[in-house]
Design an enzyme around this catalytic site. Structure first.
Site, PDB file in Angstrom:
ATOM      1  N   GLY A 182       9.072   2.627  28.562  1.00  0.00           N
ATOM      2  CA  GLY A 182       9.365   1.656  27.507  1.00  0.00           C
ATOM      3  C   GLY A 182       8.287   0.596  27.495  1.00  0.00           C
TER       4      GLY A 182
ATOM      5  N   GLN B 293       4.478  -7.414  25.931  1.00  0.00           N
ATOM      6  CA  GLN B 293       3.740  -6.902  27.098  1.00  0.00           C
ATOM      7  C   GLN B 293       2.289  -6.554  26.755  1.00  0.00           C
ATOM      8  OE1 GLN B 293       7.055  -4.022  28.245  1.00  0.00           O
ATOM      9  NE2 GLN B 293       6.282  -4.628  30.262  1.00  0.00           N
TER      10      GLN B 293
ATOM     11  N   CYS C 140       8.819  -2.412  36.179  1.00  0.00           N
ATOM     12  CA  CYS C 140       8.302  -3.011  34.942  1.00  0.00           C
ATOM     13  C   CYS C 140       6.784  -2.978  34.979  1.00  0.00           C
ATOM     14  CB  CYS C 140       8.794  -4.456  34.822  1.00  0.00           C
ATOM     15  SG  CYS C 140       8.236  -5.271  33.308  1.00  0.00           S
ATOM     16  N   LEU C 141       6.190  -2.568  33.870  1.00  0.00           N
ATOM     17  CA  LEU C 141       4.719  -2.494  33.817  1.00  0.00           C
ATOM     18  C   LEU C 141       4.085  -3.871  33.976  1.00  0.00           C
ATOM     19  CD1 LEU C 141       4.402   0.102  30.913  1.00  0.00           C
ATOM     20  CD2 LEU C 141       4.015   0.507  33.358  1.00  0.00           C
TER      21      LEU C 141
ATOM     22  N   HIS D 119      16.603  -3.638  29.314  1.00  0.00           N
ATOM     23  CA  HIS D 119      15.390  -4.144  29.983  1.00  0.00           C
ATOM     24  C   HIS D 119      14.370  -4.606  28.930  1.00  0.00           C
ATOM     25  CE1 HIS D 119      12.026  -3.688  33.106  1.00  0.00           C
ATOM     26  NE2 HIS D 119      11.364  -3.734  31.962  1.00  0.00           N
ATOM     27  N   GLU D 120      14.161  -3.778  27.902  1.00  0.00           N
ATOM     28  CA  GLU D 120      13.169  -4.125  26.860  1.00  0.00           C
ATOM     29  C   GLU D 120      13.627  -5.326  26.052  1.00  0.00           C
ATOM     30  OE1 GLU D 120      10.520  -2.840  27.359  1.00  0.00           O
ATOM     31  OE2 GLU D 120      11.099  -1.041  28.423  1.00  0.00           O
TER      32      GLU D 120
ATOM     33  N   HIS E 100      12.799  -8.590  27.547  1.00  0.00           N
ATOM     34  CA  HIS E 100      11.418  -9.036  27.301  1.00  0.00           C
ATOM     35  C   HIS E 100      11.332  -9.878  26.029  1.00  0.00           C
ATOM     36  CE1 HIS E 100       9.051  -7.135  30.464  1.00  0.00           C
ATOM     37  NE2 HIS E 100       9.569  -5.938  30.221  1.00  0.00           N
TER      38      HIS E 100
HETATM   39  O1  GNR Z   1       8.371   2.289  32.775  1.00  0.00           O
HETATM   40  C1  GNR Z   1       9.390   1.634  32.991  1.00  0.00           C
HETATM   41  N1  GNR Z   1      10.359   2.180  33.765  1.00  0.00           N
HETATM   42  C2  GNR Z   1      11.624   1.636  33.887  1.00  0.00           C
HETATM   43  C3  GNR Z   1      12.452   2.118  34.899  1.00  0.00           C
HETATM   44  C4  GNR Z   1      13.717   1.625  35.056  1.00  0.00           C
HETATM   45  C5  GNR Z   1      14.190   0.649  34.221  1.00  0.00           C
HETATM   46  C6  GNR Z   1      13.384   0.137  33.221  1.00  0.00           C
HETATM   47  C7  GNR Z   1      12.106   0.633  33.050  1.00  0.00           C
HETATM   48  S1  GNR Z   1      11.116   0.022  31.771  1.00  0.00           S
HETATM   49  C8  GNR Z   1       9.531   0.275  32.444  1.00  0.00           C
HETATM   50  C9  GNR Z   1       8.447  -0.079  31.435  1.00  0.00           C
HETATM   51  C10 GNR Z   1       8.518  -1.548  31.095  1.00  0.00           C
HETATM   52  O2  GNR Z   1       8.110  -2.414  31.805  1.00  0.00           O
HETATM   53  N2  GNR Z   1       9.118  -1.858  29.997  1.00  0.00           N
HETATM   54  O3  GNR Z   1       9.280  -3.151  29.648  1.00  0.00           O
HETATM   55 NI    NI Z   2       9.363  -4.262  31.518  1.00  0.00          NI
END
Ligand code: GNR
Ligand code: NI
Length: 179
Positions: free
Chosen positions: A46, A51, A99-100, A141-142, A145
């Site tokens: 995601g 980001q 999270c990236l 999660h997204e 952000h």
């Molecule tokens: O790549 C991602 N893997 C992930 C694994 C578990 C829960 C959420 C994520 S999102 C993350 C990519 C990212 O930072 N998205 O904002």
């Molecule tokens: Ni993230």
């Protein structure tokens, strides 16, 4: 077509609140294309526009399974514009998140098990669906952000500091400037 640099902690842009998209136009679609390229390259499942430094309410997601033996990789690209959570379950489930923008760090976060969400796609068409499993985890999660929230904000202060310390150490070992 471009792979964009990913913004990482402690960059203050990650704390910005993203603005709603007024019109799903060619400019937004060009950004979405670059976001997919950036996400697949990372690789991640995601990515929120902030980001890559763009403070608008656009998310891309692809929960593609890692290639199974002998199988083709299954791609399932999804776009969420101006997403809203309408309802969520009382029941929460833990999931090991990463999270990236907090590279190579993982921690368990508890979130509602399923949610009912509404969003626009890249054509401006509205969708409303009940989501569960990894899709629900990832959308939440997204969507965090978009509000300037990171998964580490859901941890205890002790755990958050441990994650940030490990990240600082990893960067130092790699010869980068510490956070
Ligand atoms: O790549 C991602 N893997 C992930 C694994 C578990 C829960 C959420 C994520 S999102 C993350 C990519 C990212 O930072 N998205 O904002
Ligand atoms: Ni993230």
């Amino acid at each position: 077509m471009a792979i964009l640099p990913i913004v990482e902690v402690p960059d203050p842009r990650l704390r910005q609140i993203s603005s709603p998209v007024k019109e799903v136009n060619a400019e937004v679609r060009a950004l979405i294309k670059d976001m997919f390229e950036t996400m697949y390259d990372a690789p991640g499942i995601g990515l929120a526009a902030i980001q890559v430094g763009v403070p608008i309410r656009v998310l891309v997601m692809d929960l593609h399974e890692p290639e199974e033996e002998g199988g083709e990789p299954v791609n399932d690209p999804r776009v969420f514009i101006n997403p809203e959570i309408l309802t969520h379950s009382e029941e929460e489930v833990p999931y090991l998140e990463g999270c990236l923008s907090v590279p190579d760090q993982y921690a368990e976060v508890e979130r509602p098990d399923h949610i009912r969400a509404r969003w626009l796609d890249e054509k401006g068409k509205q969708h409303e669906e009940q989501l569960d499993g990894l899709l629900a985890v990832c959308l939440q999660h997204e969507m965090d952000h978009l509000e300037g929230i990171l998964f580490i904000d859901h941890l205890s202060r002790l755990k958050r500091e441990m994650v940030l310390k490990k990240l600082a150490k990893m960067r130092k070992d790699r010869g980068e400037r510490a956070a």
